[in-house]
Design an enzyme around this catalytic site. Structure first.
Site, PDB file in Angstrom:
ATOM      1  N   LEU A  44     -18.162  -2.651  15.963  1.00 50.71           N
ATOM      2  CA  LEU A  44     -18.887  -2.356  14.727  1.00 50.71           C
ATOM      3  C   LEU A  44     -18.834  -0.865  14.416  1.00 50.71           C
ATOM      4  O   LEU A  44     -18.520  -0.043  15.281  1.00 50.71           O
ATOM      5  CB  LEU A  44     -20.337  -2.832  14.862  1.00 50.71           C
ATOM      6  CG  LEU A  44     -20.500  -4.331  15.142  1.00 50.71           C
ATOM      7  CD1 LEU A  44     -21.936  -4.664  15.529  1.00 50.71           C
ATOM      8  CD2 LEU A  44     -20.063  -5.150  13.940  1.00 50.71           C
ATOM      9  N   PRO A  45     -19.164  -0.497  13.166  1.00 46.86           N
ATOM     10  CA  PRO A  45     -19.072   0.925  12.787  1.00 46.86           C
ATOM     11  C   PRO A  45     -20.022   1.843  13.542  1.00 46.86           C
ATOM     12  O   PRO A  45     -19.714   3.015  13.750  1.00 46.86           O
ATOM     13  CB  PRO A  45     -19.405   0.906  11.287  1.00 46.86           C
ATOM     14  CG  PRO A  45     -19.038  -0.469  10.842  1.00 46.86           C
ATOM     15  CD  PRO A  45     -19.379  -1.361  11.990  1.00 46.86           C
ATOM     16  N   THR A  72     -18.779   2.379  19.481  1.00 45.85           N
ATOM     17  CA  THR A  72     -19.201   3.713  19.891  1.00 45.85           C
ATOM     18  C   THR A  72     -20.577   3.943  19.284  1.00 45.85           C
ATOM     19  O   THR A  72     -20.708   4.134  18.074  1.00 45.85           O
ATOM     20  CB  THR A  72     -18.205   4.787  19.408  1.00 45.85           C
ATOM     21  OG1 THR A  72     -16.921   4.506  19.963  1.00 45.85           O
ATOM     22  CG2 THR A  72     -18.647   6.173  19.855  1.00 45.85           C
ATOM     23  N   LYS A 148     -18.160   7.353  26.737  1.00 39.22           N
ATOM     24  CA  LYS A 148     -17.223   7.343  25.600  1.00 39.22           C
ATOM     25  C   LYS A 148     -17.438   8.549  24.704  1.00 39.22           C
ATOM     26  O   LYS A 148     -16.476   9.172  24.214  1.00 39.22           O
ATOM     27  CB  LYS A 148     -17.394   6.049  24.801  1.00 39.22           C
ATOM     28  CG  LYS A 148     -16.628   6.007  23.470  1.00 39.22           C
ATOM     29  CD  LYS A 148     -15.120   6.100  23.653  1.00 39.22           C
ATOM     30  CE  LYS A 148     -14.367   6.210  22.337  1.00 39.22           C
ATOM     31  NZ  LYS A 148     -14.480   5.040  21.488  1.00 39.22           N
TER      32      LYS A 148
END
Length: 280
Positions: A44-45, A72, A148
């Site tokens: 997802l965004p 992220t 990340k």
């Protein structure tokens, strides 16, 4: 009340590679997953979309066994969502990935995995399909997000630093391609010099598929997360100024590798004239 027949699952084109070969099927509506999937992989965004999507999956009469969230995202959001998933008996992993389109198509993405050992074991088939064994369990819930974000911030810093180094080399008459070739035999090399420069920057193709707006967002989020621990990063903070400038100067969809040239210009001009605001 549940429908008498399961909702239709509408196939969506999946890039060729390990995931497609493993039988992964895309759907356009998350309600179509209810009772049909033991493993759900999210990409997802950002954190807001995670908060909007996961509750519907957890509320299903037959929720998935485990959710692998490759977004992220913000680690605080992840911890809250993972706690709610645990209350519903669902494993939840934050497993943001790295490797770009090539890694996605070949099933060889890297994954930074946060969550319980039990959830990692339950998600084994999904993680294997995504990474081909390259997933690393880095800690508890939220740890994957932190790892990340640090990875992307380091890549962002390497890109800005290499852009400055190439500009300095040009001022002494060195050809950029020869400098990069030399660096790649020595200790100054990085993924930026080994991959980004030969593939997207020296060729001027700038088509990696990862836009400036996303890398700027990730760098800003990384610095925000670090600030919550009382950290005041110097080198990453300086890179953050370059990426905040990129968010202002470059179109949002510009390939993130274009920042190497922006860093070179800023270096030649003596840096930014005023402190850079964080990108939104």
């Amino acid at each position: 009340m549940r429908p008498s027949r399961p909702p239709a699952v509408r196939p969506r084109r999946v890039p060729p590679g390990r995931t497609a070969a493993a039988g992964v099927l895309g759907v356009d509506d998350r309600t179509a997953l209810a009772g049909r999937a033991d493993h759900v992989v999210l990409s997802l965004p950002g954190a807001a979309q995670v908060r909007a999507t996961v509750p519907a999956l957890l509320a299903a009469a037959a929720p998935p066994r485990v959710i692998v969230d490759t977004t992220t995202s913000d680690p605080d959001t992840t911890r809250a969502v993972a706690a709610e998933a645990a209350r519903r008996g669902v494993g939840y992993l934050d497993a943001p990935v790295s490797g770009g389109r090539a890694g996605a198509e070949s099933g060889t993405l890297g994954a930074f995995v946060g969550g319980t050992p039990e959830a990692v074991a339950a998600a084994g088939p999904a993680l294997e399909a995504l990474t081909g064994g390259r997933a690393v369990h880095v800690g508890d819930s939220g740890a994957g997000n932190v790892a990340k974000l640090l990875n992307n911030a380091m890549c962002a810093a390497h890109l800005a630093l290499t852009g400055e180094a190439v500009a300095a080399a040009r001022s002494y008459g060195l050809a950029p391609d020869r400098l990069i070739a030399a660096l790649n035999t020595a200790s100054g090399r990085s993924a930026v010099t080994e991959v980004n420069y030969p593939r997207w920057i020296l060729t001027e193709s700038f088509d990696s598929g990862f836009p400036v707006r996303l890398m700027s967002r990730d760098v800003a989020l990384c610095l925000d997360v670090l600030s919550r621990t009382g950290s005041a990063p110097g080198v990453l903070g300086a890179a953050g100024h370059v990426w905040a400038e990129a968010a202002r100067e470059l179109a949002p969809g510009t390939d993130f590798n274009a920042v190497a040239e922006l860093a070179a210009r800023l270096s030649a001009a003596g840096g930014t004239a005023t402190p850079a605001a964080e990108p939104r």
